[in-house]
Design an enzyme around this catalytic site. Structure first.
Site, PDB file in Angstrom:
ATOM      1  N   ARG A   1      39.136  41.595  37.362  1.00  0.00           N
ATOM      2  CA  ARG A   1      38.936  40.500  36.409  1.00  0.00           C
ATOM      3  C   ARG A   1      39.753  40.673  35.129  1.00  0.00           C
ATOM      4  O   ARG A   1      39.307  40.376  34.034  1.00  0.00           O
ATOM      5  CB  ARG A   1      37.455  40.349  36.090  1.00  0.00           C
ATOM      6  N   GLY A   2      40.953  41.186  35.321  1.00  0.00           N
ATOM      7  CA  GLY A   2      41.868  41.358  34.194  1.00  0.00           C
ATOM      8  C   GLY A   2      41.786  42.725  33.544  1.00  0.00           C
ATOM      9  O   GLY A   2      42.669  43.089  32.757  1.00  0.00           O
TER      10      GLY A   2
ATOM     11  N   TYR B   1      31.427  26.957  41.896  1.00  0.00           N
ATOM     12  CA  TYR B   1      32.358  27.221  40.793  1.00  0.00           C
ATOM     13  C   TYR B   1      32.466  25.959  39.946  1.00  0.00           C
ATOM     14  O   TYR B   1      33.083  24.967  40.366  1.00  0.00           O
ATOM     15  CB  TYR B   1      33.749  27.598  41.316  1.00  0.00           C
TER      16      TYR B   1
END
Length: 335
Positions: free
Chosen positions: A212-213, A60
């Site tokens: 993811r929203g 990440y």
């Protein structure tokens, strides 16, 4: 005052942790720019609220996320936090994705760098991010088992693997938990993977609980997406797929409003309702979104609520796959 998350255990052999975790990926990668100061403040707010499980991956932001977590934990007691780390994804200097390497040597090398970036002596749960098609899962788990014996890792987890792989891995060493996407519109694990995990005493850490929203209640058809945001390429966020999926969100909004809750809170509460062995990971990058997510702990879904949610968003209702075709090919859990 918002309820503090209950304490639970990841599977029958995993660590004691909070029943809600913080997914830290978005603080460093894949969702466009994030504010580092706000990210650290969000980690602190989560810890102060009783969230003790922090999930990250060494890829990440090419290590940035681990460095950020180290900075956030400088003033905290390491023993009060459980850090879950994924490894194996190979990245180029241009941030390209080069495949996966979960060979024993790569596994041990990756952990060495992770320990240095996090400035810690051990990782609570260490897991390959995906099944490496070139390395038997027994070899990967065996390498992590060596690290457990040496004291560098406390528990072994897996990510996005199928039922057969779970069985093979568990035959080598106890597996604490399986990290896998689980939400109202991503329910593929329910048929085979979840029953197998329960049979083996393996917990579930559920990521993507708000897809993811997409099902957060905050996404809109005309929202601008940063070029570094992978949602600009995700099938569920495209064209007619997006319009269809947002119509599902509006159906969920009606249920949420009737309960005096937000869409996101009901979506998170739904995942929590699927079993005490399931720990949702919320990917909040800001304190306001964290506060909203923590509000899910105060939402109790009755059977009537669950029936209404099922009618509004039945299994398989989403339009589009959860990843691109190339990424889906890497998911052992989908084969």
């Amino acid at each position: 005052m918002t309820t503090r998350p209950a304490r639970t255990q990841l599977g029958s052999t995993g660590p004691a942790t909070s029943a809600l975790g913080l997914g830290c990926m978005g603080m460093s990668a894949l969702y466009g720019p994030a504010d580092e100061t706000e990210s650290i403040a969000t980690v602190h707010a989560a810890l102060d609220a009783g969230v003790t499980l922090l999930d990250t991956g060494d890829f990440y932001g090419m290590g940035h996320n681990e460095l950020l977590i180290h900075d956030a934990l400088r003033s905290r007691n390491r023993e009060d936090v459980q850090i879950s780390v994924k490894f194996g994804a190979q990245r180029g200097p241009d941030e390209s994705w080069l495949g996966y390497d979960a060979s024993p040597a790569a596994t041990k090398t990756a952990l060495a760098y992770t320990l240095r970036r996090l400035r810690t002596d051990y990782i609570d749960v260490y897991r390959p991010a995906r099944l490496d098609p070139n390395v038997p899962i027994e070899e990967t788990v065996g390498a992590i088992a060596d690290l457990v014996k040496a004291g560098y890792v406390r528990h072994i987890g897996l990510s996005e693997v199928g039922a057969a792989t779970l069985r093979r891995a568990a035959a080598v060493h106890p597996i604490s938990d399986l990290q896998i996407e689980y939400s109202l519109i991503s329910r593929g694990l329910e048929a085979e993977v979840l029953p197998t995990a329960r049979e083996l005493g393996i917990g579930i850490t559920a990521y993507g609980v708000l897809s993811r929203g997409l099902i957060s209640g905050h996404w809109s058809n005309d929202r601008a997406v940063d070029k570094a945001d992978f949602r600009g390429f995700s099938p569920r966020f495209q064209g007619d797929n997006l319009a269809h999926n947002l119509s599902l969100v509006e159906a969920l909004r009606a249920i949420a409003e009737a309960k005096g809750a937000s869409v996101a809170q009901v979506a998170i509460a739904w995942v929590s309702s699927r079993g005490a062995d399931i720990v949702p990971l919320v990917g909040a990058r800001r304190r306001d979104r964290l506060t909203e997510a923590l509000g899910a702990l105060d939402v109790t879904l009755s059977q009537a609520d669950l029936d209404a949610i099922e009618a509004a968003i039945p299994a398989g209702a989403a339009a589009g796959e959860r990843y691109s075709a190339a990424q889906m090919a890497h998911l052992d859990s989908e084969h």
